[in-house]
Design an enzyme around this catalytic site. Structure first.
Site, PDB file in Angstrom:
ATOM      1  N   SER A 141       0.929  -1.214   0.138  1.00  0.00           N
ATOM      2  CA  SER A 141      -0.053   0.083   0.017  1.00  0.00           C
ATOM      3  C   SER A 141       0.802   1.207   0.109  1.00  0.00           C
ATOM      4  O   SER A 141       0.610   2.100  -0.645  1.00  0.00           O
ATOM      5  CB  SER A 141      -0.921  -0.036   1.254  1.00  0.00           C
ATOM      6  OG  SER A 141      -0.165  -0.142   2.390  1.00  0.00           O
ATOM      7  N   TYR A 142       2.029   1.014   0.820  1.00  0.00           N
ATOM      8  CA  TYR A 142       2.760   2.384   0.887  1.00  0.00           C
ATOM      9  C   TYR A 142       3.478   2.493  -0.363  1.00  0.00           C
ATOM     10  O   TYR A 142       3.630   3.755  -0.866  1.00  0.00           O
ATOM     11  CB  TYR A 142       3.772   2.133   1.852  1.00  0.00           C
ATOM     12  CG  TYR A 142       4.798   3.451   2.212  1.00  0.00           C
ATOM     13  CD1 TYR A 142       4.459   4.371   2.710  1.00  0.00           C
ATOM     14  CD2 TYR A 142       6.119   3.062   2.084  1.00  0.00           C
ATOM     15  CE1 TYR A 142       5.268   5.329   2.985  1.00  0.00           C
ATOM     16  CE2 TYR A 142       7.200   4.127   2.412  1.00  0.00           C
ATOM     17  CZ  TYR A 142       6.530   4.915   2.864  1.00  0.00           C
ATOM     18  OH  TYR A 142       7.570   6.267   3.209  1.00  0.00           O
TER      19      TYR A 142
END
Length: 251
Positions: free
Chosen positions: A153-154
């Site tokens: 996600s990052y």
């Protein structure tokens, strides 16, 4: 004279870690800095330090995930100082987990605190940066460039930020606005906490850095940001500056 004399900078996530390091480096070079942070306690502590160098520094408590209020945030800075020269999009929150466990909620956290604030603040700041031929500094990460495990996600949000930064560099260049990114490895409080919790993983990461150390928040990351915020970088745009001790070599 400082390299940022008479410049006005807005730094998100400026109360701690890399943001605080950059804010400190900026004020020591003569800038007036507005730091934005969700944490009121650390914000007040940091602004007291910054005001020892520049009494007109400002702390704004804000939740960057409230996207409809981001334009007002820029206006607070412009109303106080009359202009904006430098926008630094540093703040970002995310959760680490295996790819197969990532949910929409996890993706939303990363994009709502990282990608969207970066995008909307760039839009909100653009009219004022046109007036000053200003600088935008966004933040990339080795998580996206190298594909770090358990950081889907990052990495996704960070690479999206790199994408819009390159587009903005092309579109904003005719206005004299520079748009660049920093991809750091820094001795931040979060990394220090991780080092204590996972010492073997930490040492493995450190061994892959040719300089064999983490970047200092002010002297390494902050000074690199000063360079990108100053006239010294006027002919550099659309670039990702790897301030990571040589851990990743872009080609």
């Amino acid at each position: 004279m400082g390299r940022l004399d008479n410049k006005v900078a807005l730094i998100t996530g400026g109360a701690g870690g890399i943001g605080k390091g950059m804010a400190t480096a900026f004020v020591k070079e003569g800038a007036k800095v507005a730091i934005v942070d969700l944490n009121a306690e650390t914000g007040k502590e940091t602004i007291e330090i910054l005001q020892q160098y520049e009494p007109e520094c400002l702390f704004i408590q804000a939740n960057l995930a409230e996207h409809d209020k981001l334009n007002d945030l820029v206006m607070q800075v412009v109303d106080k100082y009359g202009k904006l020269d430098i926008l630094v999009n540093n703040a970002h929150a995310s959760k680490n987990m295996p790819f197969e466990e990532v949910t929409k909620e996890v993706l939303d956290l990363s994009f709502d605190t990282g990608f969207y604030p970066t995008f909307y603040l760039m839009q909100a700041a653009l009219p004022y940066l046109k007036e000053t031929k200003g600088k935008i500094i966004n933040f990339a990460s080795g998580a996206g460039i190298d594909g770090n495990m358990e950081q889907a996600s990052y990495a996704a949000a960070k690479e999206a930020i790199r994408g819009i930064s390159r587009v903005a560099a092309n579109e904003f260049g005719p206005y004299g606005i520079n748009v660049n990114l920093i991809s750091p490895i820094a001795d931040s409080p979060g990394v220090q906490h991780w080092a204590k919790a996972e010492p073997e993983q930490y040492q493995a990461m450190l061994s892959k850095i040719p300089m064999r150390r983490l970047g200092e928040l002010e002297n390494d990351i902050g000074r690199a940001a000063v360079f990108l915020a100053s006239a010294d970088s006027d002919y550099i745009t659309g670039q990702t500056l790897m301030v990571d001790g040589g851990a990743i070599k872009l080609r």
